[in-house]
Design a protein around this motif. Structure first.
Motif, PDB file in Angstrom:
ATOM      1  N   GLN A  29       0.832  -1.207   0.000  1.00  0.00           N
ATOM      2  CA  GLN A  29       0.000   0.000   0.000  1.00  0.00           C
ATOM      3  C   GLN A  29       0.869   1.261   0.000  1.00  0.00           C
ATOM      4  O   GLN A  29       0.561   2.237  -0.682  1.00  0.00           O
ATOM      5  N   SER A  30       1.959   1.225   0.746  1.00  0.00           N
ATOM      6  CA  SER A  30       2.873   2.376   0.755  1.00  0.00           C
ATOM      7  C   SER A  30       3.499   2.581  -0.621  1.00  0.00           C
ATOM      8  O   SER A  30       3.659   3.723  -1.077  1.00  0.00           O
ATOM      9  N   LEU A  31       3.851   1.491  -1.279  1.00  0.00           N
ATOM     10  CA  LEU A  31       4.412   1.594  -2.628  1.00  0.00           C
ATOM     11  C   LEU A  31       3.390   2.172  -3.609  1.00  0.00           C
ATOM     12  O   LEU A  31       3.730   2.997  -4.466  1.00  0.00           O
ATOM     13  N   ILE A  32       2.149   1.772  -3.460  1.00  0.00           N
ATOM     14  CA  ILE A  32       1.080   2.300  -4.321  1.00  0.00           C
ATOM     15  C   ILE A  32       0.930   3.799  -4.111  1.00  0.00           C
ATOM     16  O   ILE A  32       0.866   4.574  -5.070  1.00  0.00           O
ATOM     17  N   GLU A  33       0.905   4.219  -2.839  1.00  0.00           N
ATOM     18  CA  GLU A  33       0.776   5.644  -2.547  1.00  0.00           C
ATOM     19  C   GLU A  33       1.978   6.422  -3.088  1.00  0.00           C
ATOM     20  O   GLU A  33       1.824   7.514  -3.643  1.00  0.00           O
ATOM     21  N   PHE A  34       3.176   5.865  -2.929  1.00  0.00           N
ATOM     22  CA  PHE A  34       4.375   6.530  -3.441  1.00  0.00           C
ATOM     23  C   PHE A  34       4.329   6.613  -4.971  1.00  0.00           C
ATOM     24  O   PHE A  34       4.654   7.653  -5.559  1.00  0.00           O
ATOM     25  N   GLY A  35       3.902   5.540  -5.598  1.00  0.00           N
ATOM     26  CA  GLY A  35       3.772   5.537  -7.057  1.00  0.00           C
ATOM     27  C   GLY A  35       2.771   6.584  -7.537  1.00  0.00           C
ATOM     28  O   GLY A  35       3.018   7.291  -8.519  1.00  0.00           O
ATOM     29  N   GLN A  36       1.652   6.702  -6.817  1.00  0.00           N
ATOM     30  CA  GLN A  36       0.658   7.714  -7.181  1.00  0.00           C
ATOM     31  C   GLN A  36       1.222   9.117  -6.995  1.00  0.00           C
ATOM     32  O   GLN A  36       0.971  10.008  -7.802  1.00  0.00           O
ATOM     33  N   SER A  37       2.012   9.316  -5.938  1.00  0.00           N
ATOM     34  CA  SER A  37       2.650  10.621  -5.728  1.00  0.00           C
ATOM     35  C   SER A  37       3.609  10.945  -6.864  1.00  0.00           C
ATOM     36  O   SER A  37       3.672  12.088  -7.337  1.00  0.00           O
ATOM     37  N   LEU A  38       4.366   9.939  -7.307  1.00  0.00           N
ATOM     38  CA  LEU A  38       5.286  10.147  -8.429  1.00  0.00           C
ATOM     39  C   LEU A  38       4.533  10.505  -9.710  1.00  0.00           C
ATOM     40  O   LEU A  38       4.957  11.389 -10.463  1.00  0.00           O
ATOM     41  N   ILE A  39       3.414   9.845  -9.937  1.00  0.00           N
ATOM     42  CA  ILE A  39       2.598  10.139 -11.127  1.00  0.00           C
ATOM     43  C   ILE A  39       2.078  11.566 -11.063  1.00  0.00           C
ATOM     44  O   ILE A  39       2.155  12.313 -12.042  1.00  0.00           O
TER      45      ILE A  39
END
Length: 128
Positions: free
Chosen positions: A39-49
């Motif tokens: 979930q943290s990776l998903i949130e980080f990925g969304q922040s990068l996007i």
């Protein structure tokens, strides 16, 4: 199956049941940690996007601003060229006035030399 082994470990605490229950507990904890990490990776990925999209929008704004600056610069160049042409026309007109003034002086002097007083003629200019 998981709850059955845990019940067995609680009901009759044998070493093998405790080890199995401990292993299951470790798997569960590790699985939960993986879920949280995912979930943290998903949130980080969304922040990068989102950050990437912001950079793209900012870049496009800079391009539009740059194009506006180019257009403004071209307008200044054209205005400067117009001023130069107008200035050149004024210089030519001023030179023509000087030449005309000199011709009038020479004409007046030639009339005086011939002994005839200059006559003033009033010329009426009618604009249509």
């Amino acid at each position: 199956m998981r709850s059955g082994i845990l019940r067995q470990a609680l009901a009759k605490p044998s070493l093998s049941c405790l080890i199995k229950a401990n292993l299951l507990s470790s798997y569960i904890e590790f699985g939960q940690s993986l879920i949280e990490f995912g979930q943290s990776l998903i949130e980080f990925g969304q922040s990068l996007i989102e950050f990437g999209q912001s950079l793209i929008e900012f870049g496009q704004s800079l391009i539009e601003f740059g194009q506006s600056l180019i257009e403004f610069g071209q307008s200044l160049i054209e205005f400067g060229q117009s001023l130069i042409k107008f200035g050149q026309s004024l210089i030519e007109f001023g030179q023509s006035l000087i030449e005309f003034g000199q011709s009038l002086i020479e004409f007046g002097q030639s009339l005086i030399e011939f002994g005839q007083p200059p006559r003033i003629y009033i010329i009426k200019i009618i604009f249509l």
